[in-house]
Design an enzyme around this catalytic site. Structure first.
Site, mmCIF file in Angstrom:
data_model
loop_
_atom_site.group_PDB
_atom_site.id
_atom_site.type_symbol
_atom_site.label_atom_id
_atom_site.label_comp_id
_atom_site.label_asym_id
_atom_site.label_seq_id
_atom_site.Cartn_x
_atom_site.Cartn_y
_atom_site.Cartn_z
ATOM 1 N N SER A 33 0.806 -1.143 0.257
ATOM 2 C CA SER A 33 0.158 -0.032 -0.006
ATOM 3 C C SER A 33 0.914 1.281 0.120
ATOM 4 N N LEU A 58 -2.072 -7.900 6.231
ATOM 5 C CA LEU A 58 -1.960 -8.681 7.530
ATOM 6 C C LEU A 58 -3.385 -9.005 8.006
ATOM 7 N N SER A 123 7.144 4.343 18.211
ATOM 8 C CA SER A 123 7.617 5.610 17.616
ATOM 9 C C SER A 123 7.690 6.634 19.044
ATOM 10 N N ALA A 124 8.648 7.439 18.791
ATOM 11 C CA ALA A 124 8.796 8.497 19.925
ATOM 12 C C ALA A 124 7.678 9.411 19.956
ATOM 13 N N THR A 125 6.634 9.087 18.886
ATOM 14 C CA THR A 125 5.450 9.753 18.794
ATOM 15 C C THR A 125 4.694 9.652 20.115
ATOM 16 N N TYR A 147 -2.365 8.579 14.296
ATOM 17 C CA TYR A 147 -1.242 7.443 14.099
ATOM 18 C C TYR A 147 -0.712 7.298 15.535
ATOM 19 N N LYS A 151 -0.088 3.707 17.746
ATOM 20 C CA LYS A 151 1.176 3.039 18.592
ATOM 21 C C LYS A 151 0.924 2.725 19.896
ATOM 22 N N PHE A 176 13.142 7.240 17.180
ATOM 23 C CA PHE A 176 12.952 8.692 16.809
ATOM 24 C C PHE A 176 13.032 9.072 15.468
ATOM 25 N N ASN A 197 8.074 14.211 5.700
ATOM 26 C CA ASN A 197 9.230 14.355 6.639
ATOM 27 C C ASN A 197 10.432 15.164 6.002
ATOM 28 N N ARG A 290 4.110 24.128 12.057
ATOM 29 C CA ARG A 290 3.162 23.195 11.692
ATOM 30 C C ARG A 290 2.193 22.636 12.678
ATOM 31 N N GLY A 292 0.625 20.846 15.761
ATOM 32 C CA GLY A 292 0.778 19.565 16.477
ATOM 33 C C GLY A 292 2.436 19.232 16.629
HETATM 34 P P1 NAD Z 1 6.660 2.653 5.187
HETATM 35 O O1 NAD Z 1 5.335 2.932 4.716
HETATM 36 O O2 NAD Z 1 7.943 2.557 4.186
HETATM 37 O O3 NAD Z 1 6.580 0.836 5.289
HETATM 38 C C1 NAD Z 1 5.492 0.185 5.937
HETATM 39 C C2 NAD Z 1 5.200 -0.802 5.171
HETATM 40 O O4 NAD Z 1 4.066 -1.483 5.494
HETATM 41 C C3 NAD Z 1 4.770 -0.556 3.690
HETATM 42 O O5 NAD Z 1 5.465 -1.084 2.723
HETATM 43 C C4 NAD Z 1 3.311 -0.782 3.436
HETATM 44 O O6 NAD Z 1 3.065 -1.226 2.140
HETATM 45 C C5 NAD Z 1 2.995 -1.850 4.593
HETATM 46 N N1 NAD Z 1 1.742 -2.016 5.018
HETATM 47 C C6 NAD Z 1 0.916 -1.159 5.757
HETATM 48 N N2 NAD Z 1 -0.284 -1.665 5.871
HETATM 49 C C7 NAD Z 1 -0.169 -2.921 5.753
HETATM 50 C C8 NAD Z 1 -1.041 -3.958 6.037
HETATM 51 N N3 NAD Z 1 -2.249 -3.718 6.646
HETATM 52 N N4 NAD Z 1 -0.646 -5.335 5.579
HETATM 53 C C9 NAD Z 1 0.579 -5.233 5.084
HETATM 54 N N5 NAD Z 1 1.607 -4.436 4.795
HETATM 55 C C10 NAD Z 1 1.158 -3.307 4.938
HETATM 56 O O7 NAD Z 1 7.029 3.014 6.455
HETATM 57 P P2 NAD Z 1 8.399 2.885 7.511
HETATM 58 O O8 NAD Z 1 8.875 4.183 7.446
HETATM 59 O O9 NAD Z 1 9.395 1.920 6.729
HETATM 60 O O10 NAD Z 1 7.924 2.534 8.837
HETATM 61 C C11 NAD Z 1 8.101 1.144 9.316
HETATM 62 C C12 NAD Z 1 7.221 1.158 10.480
HETATM 63 O O11 NAD Z 1 8.091 1.852 11.450
HETATM 64 C C13 NAD Z 1 5.849 1.618 10.836
HETATM 65 O O12 NAD Z 1 5.145 0.858 11.497
HETATM 66 C C14 NAD Z 1 5.947 3.149 11.204
HETATM 67 O O13 NAD Z 1 4.871 3.435 11.839
HETATM 68 C C15 NAD Z 1 7.236 3.072 12.164
HETATM 69 N N6 NAD Z 1 7.882 4.218 12.258
HETATM 70 C C16 NAD Z 1 8.411 5.050 11.208
HETATM 71 C C17 NAD Z 1 9.146 6.012 11.488
HETATM 72 C C18 NAD Z 1 9.734 6.960 10.231
HETATM 73 O O14 NAD Z 1 9.806 8.082 10.562
HETATM 74 N N7 NAD Z 1 9.713 6.321 9.191
HETATM 75 C C19 NAD Z 1 9.108 6.690 12.885
HETATM 76 C C20 NAD Z 1 8.922 5.877 13.798
HETATM 77 C C21 NAD Z 1 7.975 4.814 13.716
HETATM 78 C C1 WQD Z 2 11.284 17.154 11.966
HETATM 79 C C2 WQD Z 2 11.611 18.669 11.831
HETATM 80 C C3 WQD Z 2 9.252 20.049 11.559
HETATM 81 C C4 WQD Z 2 9.023 19.068 7.274
HETATM 82 C C5 WQD Z 2 7.492 12.499 12.416
HETATM 83 C C6 WQD Z 2 6.279 12.007 13.032
HETATM 84 C C7 WQD Z 2 6.994 10.942 14.062
HETATM 85 C C8 WQD Z 2 7.698 9.875 13.523
HETATM 86 C C9 WQD Z 2 8.685 10.732 12.609
HETATM 87 C C10 WQD Z 2 6.842 7.964 12.822
HETATM 88 C C11 WQD Z 2 10.251 19.204 12.727
HETATM 89 C C12 WQD Z 2 10.476 20.274 10.743
HETATM 90 C C13 WQD Z 2 9.541 19.226 8.485
HETATM 91 C C14 WQD Z 2 9.305 20.308 6.470
HETATM 92 C C15 WQD Z 2 10.143 21.669 8.275
HETATM 93 N N1 WQD Z 2 7.092 9.367 12.360
HETATM 94 N N2 WQD Z 2 10.049 20.203 8.952
HETATM 95 N N3 WQD Z 2 9.713 21.404 7.268
HETATM 96 O O1 WQD Z 2 7.534 15.773 12.824
HETATM 97 O O2 WQD Z 2 9.847 15.020 13.981
HETATM 98 O O3 WQD Z 2 8.359 13.195 13.327
HETATM 99 O O4 WQD Z 2 8.238 11.660 11.575
HETATM 100 O O5 WQD Z 2 6.384 7.387 13.669
HETATM 101 O O6 WQD Z 2 5.584 10.317 14.400
HETATM 102 O O7 WQD Z 2 5.579 12.802 13.493
HETATM 103 O O8 WQD Z 2 9.495 14.730 11.735
HETATM 104 O O9 WQD Z 2 10.863 14.844 9.533
HETATM 105 O O10 WQD Z 2 8.090 15.777 9.756
HETATM 106 O O11 WQD Z 2 10.039 17.014 11.064
HETATM 107 O O12 WQD Z 2 10.528 22.532 9.050
HETATM 108 O O13 WQD Z 2 8.742 20.430 5.182
HETATM 109 O O14 WQD Z 2 11.536 19.345 10.603
HETATM 110 O O15 WQD Z 2 8.608 20.926 12.175
HETATM 111 O O16 WQD Z 2 10.608 20.061 13.491
HETATM 112 P P1 WQD Z 2 8.454 14.813 13.002
HETATM 113 P P2 WQD Z 2 9.537 15.549 10.231
#
Ligand code: NAD
Ligand code: WQD
Length: 345
Positions: A33, A58, A123-125, A147, A151, A176, A197, A290, A292
């Site tokens: 997806s 899944l 996630s640190a979120t 989101y 988590k 993080f 991001n 932004r 949130g």
């Molecule tokens: P991503 O979207 O690149 O990878 C997630 C994958 O899951 C995708 O390939 C998607 O197709 C698949 N997927 C989603 N829903 C599904 C379902 N119901 N069944 C099967 N497949 C499914 O994202 P990512 O950045 O690789 O993130 C991986 C994990 O890490 C996620 O759980 C995300 O929430 C978590 N995470 C990511 C970040 C980040 O900044 N990238 C930060 C913290 C936590």
């Molecule tokens: C980083 C910094 C923005 C974009 C997010 C999710 C978090 C986790 C990681 C999954 C911030 C600033 C961003 C832009 C900017 N994901 N920024 N201009 O918000 O820390 O975390 O991704 O779990 O849950 O919330 O990451 O990369 O979006 O932002 O100035 O176009 O960059 O304000 O300070 P964030 P980010």
């Protein structure tokens, strides 16, 4: 064999590569997806190994069941999920359904097959708006969007599951800000549409696909007024998963670990680093905050260091370098046609 859910995605694909390089047999499931099979194909090129891949959601327990019947799965790394904060505010039901129901179906199927070893991507979120930094694992958890709440809920579900049956072995990893890409430049973050991001946005500005970066707020109480985050290289991050896997096989129980560097960088510091490393111009404009967003977020990585023996090794320069290599080698993201034979169940 290790089952990697979401293994075609950004972090999951790096984990698959690291696992295969460490000698593990890996099977991947992903509904594609938010990804394609190109990452799996690239891993095959990098490792010379064919990785069984099943395109399935899944939430389709019957199909998942067949994967468990077909392969001798010992543990699961569960990356699959939807992750866009803004989209989750607009589509909460979609996010809760996807992230929570898929985790429930996965755990039910694991239980049915007596596979009780799980590494979960949190996630640190989940720290919401923390009162202080660095953030350690004992801080209260809450979230400010669907989101993040998905988590928080999944973490609680996993804790309940463990209480009900302590033969489960679970590690919850709170990431993080994962950035960068594998040093080969063959796999990386492949956002569809406008990146949410910051790093993929910066690399797209640098390569000329976007005009300028919007810096969200310069009036935070930080070193230069812009938001401070703990950026961690995706390869370091996935190495933490291998340590977590070792830990759960060795010690069992349920444990939660932060995966971050412990260092915070502001948006302007990140831009400066990126400019220095790549010699590219990054035009930017300061705009409103932004909604949130929080001001400062960085980890205490001490628990992961003490218990997992894990520590991030790559610095911000290397993260920028690798993100840029990935962007320049793949200016439009993954472009190869889908050549992979998808296994069916
Ligand atoms: P991503 O979207 O690149 O990878 C997630 C994958 O899951 C995708 O390939 C998607 O197709 C698949 N997927 C989603 N829903 C599904 C379902 N119901 N069944 C099967 N497949 C499914 O994202 P990512 O950045 O690789 O993130 C991986 C994990 O890490 C996620 O759980 C995300 O929430 C978590 N995470 C990511 C970040 C980040 O900044 N990238 C930060 C913290 C936590
Ligand atoms: C980083 C910094 C923005 C974009 C997010 C999710 C978090 C986790 C990681 C999954 C911030 C600033 C961003 C832009 C900017 N994901 N920024 N201009 O918000 O820390 O975390 O991704 O779990 O849950 O919330 O990451 O990369 O979006 O932002 O100035 O176009 O960059 O304000 O300070 P964030 P980010």
């Amino acid at each position: 064999m290790i089952l990697v859910t979401g293994g075609a995605g950004y972090i999951g694909s790096h984990a698959v590569l690291e696992l295969v390089n460490a000698g593990y047999d890996v099977v991947v499931v992903d509904n594609l997806s938010n990804s394609g099979t190109e990452s799996i194909l690239q891993i095959k090129e990098l490792t010379g190994k064919t990785i069984p891949f099943y395109q399935l959601d899944l939430r389709n327990s019957n199909s998942l069941d067949k994967v468990f019947e077909t392969h001798n799965i010992k543990a699961v790394m569960h990356f699959a999920g939807l992750k866009a904060v803004g989209e989750s505010v607009k589509k909460p039901l979609h996010y809760y359904h996807n992230n929570i129901v898929s985790t429930l179906c996965l755990c039910e199927t694991m239980k049915k097959h007596n596979v009780k070893n799980l590494v979960f991507s949190s996630s640190a979120t989940v720290y919401g708006k923390p009162n202080q930094v660095p953030i350690d694992e004992t801080f209260p958890i809450s979230a400010t969007n669907p989101y993040g709440r998905s988590k928080v809920m999944i973490e609680e579900i996993l804790n309940d599951l463990y209480v009900s049956d302590p033969s489960w072995r679970i590690t919850i990893l709170r990431y993080f800000n994962p950035i960068g890409a594998h040093e080969s430049g063959k796999i990386g973050e492949n956002p569809t549409g406008i990146p949410n991001n910051i790093v993929p946005y910066i690399t797209q500005v640098a390569i000329g696909k976007r005009e300028k970066l919007q810096v969200f707020g310069a009036d935070y109480e930080t070193v230069d007024g812009t938001g401070v985050r703990d950026y961690v290289h995706v390869v370091d991050l996935v190495k933490g998963h291998l340590k977590a896997l070792w830990y759960l096989f060795e010690y069992g129980g349920i444990e939660t670990f932060n995966l971050g560097t412990g260092k915070g960088y502001s948006v302007l510091e990140l831009i400066e680093n990126f400019k220095e490393v790549t010699s590219q111009k990054i035009p930017y404009q300061i705009v409103d905050r932004r909604p949130g967003d929080i001001d400062i977020c960085y980890a205490s990585p001490n628990k992961a260091k003490a218990m997992l023996g894990w520590e991030a090794e790559k610095n911000l320069e290397e993260m920028c370098q690798d993100a840029w290599r990935w962007q320049t080698k793949n200016p439009n993201g993954f472009q190869t046609p889908i050549l992979l034979n998808i296994d069916s169940v």
